[in-house]
Design an enzyme around this catalytic site. Structure first.
Site, PDB file in Angstrom:
ATOM      1  CB  CYS A 287      -0.969   0.028   1.327  1.00  0.00           C
ATOM      2  SG  CYS A 287      -2.158  -1.626   1.246  1.00  0.00           S
TER       3      CYS A 287
ATOM      4  CG  HIS B  42      -2.051   3.689   5.910  1.00  0.00           C
ATOM      5  ND1 HIS B  42      -1.963   3.661   4.603  1.00  0.00           N
ATOM      6  CD2 HIS B  42      -2.203   2.592   6.217  1.00  0.00           C
ATOM      7  CE1 HIS B  42      -2.177   2.573   4.226  1.00  0.00           C
ATOM      8  NE2 HIS B  42      -2.099   1.829   5.086  1.00  0.00           N
TER       9      HIS B  42
ATOM     10  CD  GLU C 258      -1.772   6.826   9.935  1.00  0.00           C
ATOM     11  OE1 GLU C 258      -1.227   7.747   9.059  1.00  0.00           O
ATOM     12  OE2 GLU C 258      -2.595   6.492   9.700  1.00  0.00           O
TER      13      GLU C 258
ATOM     14  CE  LYS D 290      -5.752   3.888   2.716  1.00  0.00           C
ATOM     15  NZ  LYS D 290      -4.834   4.929   3.067  1.00  0.00           N
TER      16      LYS D 290
ATOM     17  CG  HIS E  93      -6.403   0.474   1.363  1.00  0.00           C
ATOM     18  ND1 HIS E  93      -5.460   1.282   0.573  1.00  0.00           N
ATOM     19  CD2 HIS E  93      -5.917  -0.164   2.606  1.00  0.00           C
ATOM     20  CE1 HIS E  93      -4.612   1.034   1.400  1.00  0.00           C
ATOM     21  NE2 HIS E  93      -4.709   0.115   2.398  1.00  0.00           N
TER      22      HIS E  93
ATOM     23  CG  PHE F 170      -0.406  -6.068   3.824  1.00  0.00           C
ATOM     24  CD1 PHE F 170      -0.883  -5.507   5.091  1.00  0.00           C
ATOM     25  CD2 PHE F 170      -1.416  -6.805   3.271  1.00  0.00           C
ATOM     26  CE1 PHE F 170      -2.308  -5.253   5.492  1.00  0.00           C
ATOM     27  CE2 PHE F 170      -2.638  -7.008   3.532  1.00  0.00           C
ATOM     28  CZ  PHE F 170      -3.105  -6.323   4.699  1.00  0.00           C
TER      29      PHE F 170
END
Length: 417
Positions: free
Chosen positions: A165, A305, A316, A337, A342, A403
């Site tokens: 991502c 994010h 985060e 998002k 996403h 990831f």
């Protein structure tokens, strides 16, 4: 050596809430949700039956039918977003040195639809390998920047970045570095992704990563909400054209903002879970600020994010609180998002566009779908819940985490000559 300055001179977007930049920005500032029941395949037996698909998109409106058939959707999206950005930037490549214009593109998965179709067809056969000759060229991630360079005759640096991502943010950082080191004048950067199909949705469902709020898709992406239950898959593309400042001024280009810093780090913790204390997230923002020569007091907005997963949002936010201290309370924070879903490898690109436009327009897009406060989050933080807010945005930071523990951040600020 003195590093060159890098500015943004062209934008293009194909997203679940708008098929061009003006519509995308209007959707963001109005808090539009792109989530809806999936139309691309039969979801009857799937745990998650909704996503943020690109809507009202026909590749043949932009590409010749024969050409479109040779391209995976993630490449189609890349070409369409880039066409908008090139036109937006007023580029006439015949008048420029195309040996110094490159393409650096990001995608996390690439041609998943092509791979799914070809393997499915093989499995239905008698074992004879009857594959389409375009199977591999349609699927590989680096084919997207390849097609862009071929279309415009660009012979500068050309490659793809893959960091899940964080892919398109890493692409922007690479482009930024090539330009400021004097190795290119212009680089088309960004990312694209097209994973809303049986393999993509089934795979993420198997990981328990996706929201399963099938009864209410439009509000399923709920970053920082107590009842968040996973991310909503999205698709599309974003293109950011980066240009050396003097080169842009010489051709009379309009300038959206200046890219002033990029940071990278690794969580070194787990293949999918973020570091629980946000150590990698804190480090990547620290690195971006250092690269930009800025302090926490200089940042007015963070496009986080913020995927709407139980662990990620907490990690985060802890990183922001630890790094920014008291400055965290005068920031605007938002997760776009909540509207776009996403976009995986393309997330960094479209979220960078959101950050750039917030700097240009002094508007912070909201985090929609907030219903219930989560005591895990400091109530004094401004998550820009449910409604866009006007404020001066001198500089905006955009985070993307992938990831594997890959973290990347970029910082844009108002351009001053």
């Amino acid at each position: 050596m003195e590093l060159k300055r890098v500015v943004v001179t062209g934008l293009g977007a194909l997203t679940p809430i708008g098929n061009n930049v003006p519509d995308f920005w209007e959707g963001l500032t109005n808090g539009v949700s792109g989530a809806a029941p999936i139309k691309g395949f039969n979801t009857e037996k799937f745990k998650t039956k909704f996503a943020c698909e690109v809507k009202n998109f026909n590749p043949e409106d932009f590409l010749e039918k024969k050409e479109a058939r040779k391209l995976d959707p993630f490449v189609q999206y890349a070409l369409v977003a880039t066409d908008e950005a090139v036109k937006d930037g007023g580029f006439d490549f015949e008048k420029l040195d195309t040996n110094r214009i490159g393409v650096i593109w990001g995608a996390g998965i690439g041609g998943l639809k092509t791979f799914l179709d070809e393997i499915s067809n093989f499995a239905k056969g008698d074992g004879t390998p009857r594959y389409n000759p375009f199977f591999i060229p349609k699927m590989i991630i680096d084919i997207a920047p390849g097609h862009i360079s071929i279309k415009y005759g660009l012979r500068g640096p050309n490659f793809a970045t893959v960091s899940a991502c964080a892919s398109s943010t890493n692409a922007m950082i690479d482009a930024f570095n090539y330009i400021r080191l004097g190795m290119a004048d212009v680089i088309i950067s960004g990312g694209s992704e097209a994973i809303i199909n049986e393999a993509g949705m089934g795979g993420f469902n198997a990981m328990h990563a996706l929201s399963t709020r099938n009864d209410d898709p439009t509000t399923a992406s709920r970053p920082f909400d107590k009842d968040r239950d996973g991310f909503v898959a999205g698709e599309g593309a974003g293109t950011i054209i980066l240009e050396e400042l003097e080169h842009a001024k010489a051709r009379g280009a309009k300038i959206y903002a200046e890219l002033v810093g990029g940071g990278m780090s690794a969580d070194a913790n787990h293949i999918t879970a973020p570091h629980p204390e946000g150590l990698g997230a804190r480090m990547v923002m620290t690195n971006a600020l250092k690269d930009a020569g800025l302090t926490t007091a200089d940042i007015d907005y963070i496009n986080v994010h913020g995927t709407s997963t139980p662990l990620g949002d907490i990690s985060e936010t802890r990183a922001i609180a630890d790094l920014f201290g008291e400055d965290a309370y005068r920031l605007n924070i938002s997760s776009t998002k909540s509207m776009t879903g996403h976009l995986l490898g393309a997330a960094g690109a479209i979220e960078a566009i959101a950050a750039i436009l917030s700097v240009q327009n002094d508007i912070v897009p909201p985090t929609i779908n907030h219903f219930t406060d989560d005591p895990a989050f400091d109530p004094k933080l401004n998550f820009t819940f449910n409604k866009a807010q006007k404020r001066t945005v001198r500089a905006a930071l955009s985070n993307t985490f992938g990831f594997g523990g890959h973290n990347a951040s970029v910082i844009f600020k108002k351009y001053k000559d």
